[in-house]
Write a protein that holds these residues in place. Structure first.
Motif, PDB file in Angstrom:
ATOM      1  N   ASN A 182      94.735 -25.564  55.286  1.00 58.78           N
ATOM      2  CA  ASN A 182      95.520 -26.541  56.090  1.00 58.78           C
ATOM      3  C   ASN A 182      96.780 -25.816  56.959  1.00 58.78           C
ATOM      4  O   ASN A 182      98.015 -26.287  56.992  1.00 58.78           O
TER       5      ASN A 182
ATOM      6  N   LYS B 111      91.730 -23.120  58.168  1.00 53.51           N
ATOM      7  CA  LYS B 111      91.753 -24.486  58.175  1.00 53.51           C
ATOM      8  C   LYS B 111      91.704 -25.111  56.896  1.00 53.51           C
ATOM      9  O   LYS B 111      92.173 -26.337  56.494  1.00 53.51           O
TER      10      LYS B 111
ATOM     11  N   PRO C  17      98.150 -24.649  60.404  1.00 55.58           N
ATOM     12  CA  PRO C  17      97.734 -24.583  61.828  1.00 55.58           C
ATOM     13  C   PRO C  17      97.497 -23.092  62.434  1.00 55.58           C
ATOM     14  O   PRO C  17      98.053 -22.164  62.017  1.00 55.58           O
TER      15      PRO C  17
END
Length: 789
Positions: free
Chosen positions: A207, A204, A209
């Protein structure tokens, strides 16, 4: 002062107390190793009591003998013995005997515990070992400086220690906590949650998914026995036929899985599916054979030394023990020629030696020809097919003698599944108890019949003395003698019953006097197996199986709501008594042609056109099944209530109240033994204008006699054609409900007392996947972290 013990008897006791106890202890060990296995082959109370008595006396005799030897050694070395006691020179030989007693305290391989509770006392046996070792060492040290038998004593001491430790460890392994812990698998912490969260956090932060997918673990692999054993072929009905070697192999495999039932463990869906798949393919007879061997494994694991002996460590210690005895005997043989030992004591010592060697030899052969050895020897994973076939052929030659054989019983008009008594793995009998017969037999004999017998006797012999057959005194004498005999019989019977009741032996004597035992026939077992197989096939989901195990005729009563007050709306013990009495009433008032057409049934099956399953023949089969299961379930309720459902409740009180009401009716009608049909008719003839329990008896009396009469009349009116089929299925529901809801340890207790049919049903239902022990519905979930681009 008068000595209460004559000098001659005292002299005999002083000379033979130790010698006699040594021989007595040896004889007890011989009895136990030969006859202790009988308790799994018969439910006869007197045989089991005899084994129990010998089991208790054996330890007492050995402990007492050690004390006497220690006392005699002390007297000898303190110079306080008189001429009638053991001479000082011979005391060294007596100091050689305590290790033999240590060997005896180790017990034979065939019995370590008499009851499950004995296994929980393993710590007491360990403490007893310490005390016996101390006592033996103390006796040895008293004679050590001068004894010529130090080396053979030490060798026998080693053998005795090994034997006693084997028994203590066997008790330890069979205790509840250790038995349960031995089956627990390695802890499974599941997926590494902390590491997974760290991975998600890092993704996370970058960034990226992320997505978590849970995938259920499916067990595609099968256990060894499901695919690796060559089968003997298929029967005409499509079942896979098992030979004797395969029966033992599968039984051992499922024993390793399902022995957890005894300590209330749960099983995975893989184990459930494997077991269901296997038993769905078996015939009723092969399933019985597998379960029979499986229960035998349970018996030997809990009550014998088999878990200790059948291991590499056990083989080594057994060899060391036997070699120590043989070496000690050899050393003693060469030393005794130069000693001044008493000849009688030398003979007794040789008897102890050869007795120990003989007991070990018998134990060795029992070990070789046991099911455990056959299960270990036959390894389907063995790469050599020729070697596997050779081992299977050799083992099968011995196992064929233990195979249950199906043969015709012309007296009972049925096929029996029986094994020779000395080779049985269980009793093979179904105990039966009957309320009506019990109430009639509990009454004194009919005095009118006694009077008639006495009259015929006096008519034959008295005329020679008083002249003429028409002498009026014959009748007077017959009546007088018969009344006297009746009065005497009644008083003696009443006195005996009072003594039995005061000693708390009423149930024990009732089981001996009023319980009959019938060999298990093939047809009832096939009926039980087939009905449970149908239930199993409809219970694919464990939740449905759990629901089925809690049913007491729910499925049968879907369209017969008038029977609900007699089944689902009353307690289990009440419904059992209601249906037992109703079955008995219908059985004895059934038409003679339906009850006694066994010969016609057999003829119908043997005609050229093949078997004819007419309604009459089918009804006769279900009638016999209903009667058998009805009597058996009452036997369990009265004689073994702990084996029944935990909801059995006040069954014994209800049974006693019902018997009291039946006795009152039979007394008023002057009914005696062998008048069951008349007694049943008298019960049915009582008018039922008012509800017996709710409006007349209230809640004080628990009797269900006339409620059962009402049930019988309703069945006879509404189920004229199919009542026996309905009754047989209801009784099977009663039996399966009791098997599923009983305390598992009671099944383990009963395998040491001849075994019970309900234990077979209990294990069969577990193998069919019916029950509460399958709580794991799915496999472990595996987490997969997917990172997108």
């Amino acid at each position: 002062m008068v000595n209460p013990i004559p000098p001659g008897i005292k002299k005999i006791w002083d000379n033979w107390n130790i010698r006699g106890l040594m021989l007595f202890s040896l004889s007890l060990q011989t009895f136990l190793i030969l006859f202790a296995p009988l308790r799994k082959r018969t439910g006869h109370k007197l045989i089991i009591m005899l084994i129990w008595s010998v089991y208790l006396v054996a330890d007492w005799a050995a402990n007492f003998a050690v004390g006497l030897i220690s006392d005699s050694q002390r007297d000898t070395h303190d110079n306080q013995c008189n001429s009638s006691r053991v001479p000082a020179e011979n005391s060294y030989l007596l100091a050689f005997w305590p290790p033999f007693l240590l060997l005896h305290l180790g017990g034979p391989d065939t019995i370590t515990a008499f009851a499950l509770e004995d296994n929980e006392l393993w710590l007491r046996h360990l403490l007893g070992l310490v005390f016996q070792v101390v006592a033996t060492v103390y006796v040895f040290l008293q004679s050590f400086p001068q004894t010529k038998l130090a080396i053979p004593t030490l060798l026998m001491f080693l053998a005795g220690i090994i034997k006693y430790l084997e028994r203590t460890r066997a008790l330890y392994l069979a205790s509840v906590d250790i038995f349960r812990n031995s089956m627990l698998k390695d802890p499974d912490p599941g997926p590494n949650y902390a590491k997974l969260m760290d991975d998600i956090a890092s993704k996370k932060e970058a960034n990226l998914p992320t997505m978590i997918i849970l995938r259920g673990e499916h067990s595609d692999e099968k256990r060894e026995p499901s695919t690796s054993v060559e089968h003997s072929g298929e029967t005409s009905k499509g079942y896979v036929r098992l030979n004797d070697v395969q029966v033992v192999h599968y039984a051992y495999h499922f024993f390793e899985i399902f022995k957890g039932l005894i300590v209330d463990l749960i099983f995975s869906f893989q184990e459930r599916n494997e077991s269901r798949e296997f038993f769905h393919k078996q015939s009723a007879e092969d399933a019985l054979r597998v379960i029979e061997v499986e229960l035998n494994f349970i018996y030997e694991a809990l009550y014998t030394k088999v878990q200790v002996v059948h291991s590499k460590f056990g083989y080594c210690t057994r060899f060391i023990s036997f070699a120590s005895v043989v070496a000690s005997l050899s050393y003693f043989y060469f030393k005794v020629k130069k000693s001044g030992f008493d000849e009688i004591d030398v003979v007794i010592t040789y008897a102890l030696f050869w007795g120990a060697i003989a007991l070990d030899t018998v134990a060795f052969f029992m070990l070789i020809f046991s099911d455990w050895t056959f299960a270990v020897l036959y390894d389907p994973k063995n790469e050599s097919k020729m070697l596997r076939k050779y081992i299977a052929a050799t083992i099968g030659w011995f196992l064929i003698f233990k195979r249950p054989r199906c043969y015709e019983d012309k007296k009972r008009s049925c096929k029996l599944l029986a094994t020779p008594f000395l080779l049985r793995r269980w009793s093979g009998h179904v105990p039966r108890h009957n309320l009506i017969k019990y109430c009639l037999k509990g009454r004194p004999h009919n005095f009118d019949k006694v009077r008639d017998d006495v009259y015929r006797f006096t008519e034959k012999f008295i005329p020679a003395f008083i002249g003429g057959k028409d002498n009026c005194f014959i009748g007077l004498i017959s009546n007088g003698v018969s009344k006297f005999l009746g009065f005497f019989y009644g008083k003696v019977t009443h006195l005996i019953n009072k003594v039995i009741d005061c000693c708390g032996l009423t149930d024990f004597m009732d089981e001996i006097r009023y319980v009959s035992h019938e060999p298990l026939a093939k047809e009832p077992w096939e009926f039980i197996f087939t009905e449970l197989l149908v239930k199993s096939k409809s219970a694919e989901d464990p939740e449905i199986a759990k629901k089925i195990s809690s049913e007491r005729g729910n499925s049968i009563l879907e369209k017969k709501t008038y029977l609900e007050p007699y089944l689902t709306k009353v307690t289990y013990d009440e419904s059992l008594l209601l249906w037992h009495i109703a079955t008995e009433l219908l059985y004895h008032t059934e038409e003679e042609g339906t009850r006694h057409n066994n010969e016609d049934m057999e003829k119908g099956e043997n005609e050229d056109n093949g078997p004819k399953e007419s309604k009459e023949v089918t009804g006769n089969k279900h009638l016999k099944f209903s009667k058998l299961l009805s009597d058996y379930m009452l036997y369990l309720l009265v004689m073994h209530p702990t084996m029944m459902s935990v909801e059995a409740g006040i069954g014994k009180i209800r049974f006693r109240d019902t018997c009291a009401e039946a006795n009152r009716l039979f007394t008023s009608k002057d009914l005696g033994p062998n008048e069951e049909k008349e007694a049943c008719q008298e019960i049915l003839d009582v008018n039922l204008y008012v509800e017996p329990v709710t409006k007349v008896k209230g809640d004080r009396s628990k009797s269900v006699l006339f409620d059962a009469s009402k049930l019988a009349q309703e069945l006879d009116d509404n189920e004229k054609e199919n009542k026996w089929e309905l009754l047989s299925k209801i009784w099977l529901e009663m039996l399966s409900y009791a098997a599923c809801n009983c305390i598992a340890r009671t099944q383990a207790q009963q395998v040491s007392k001849g075994g019970e049919l309900i234990s077979f049903v209990w294990l069969l239902m577990a193998h069919f996947g019916i029950g509460r022990q399958f709580q794991i519905n799915k496999g472990h979930a595996r987490t997969k972290l997917i990172v997108g681009k």
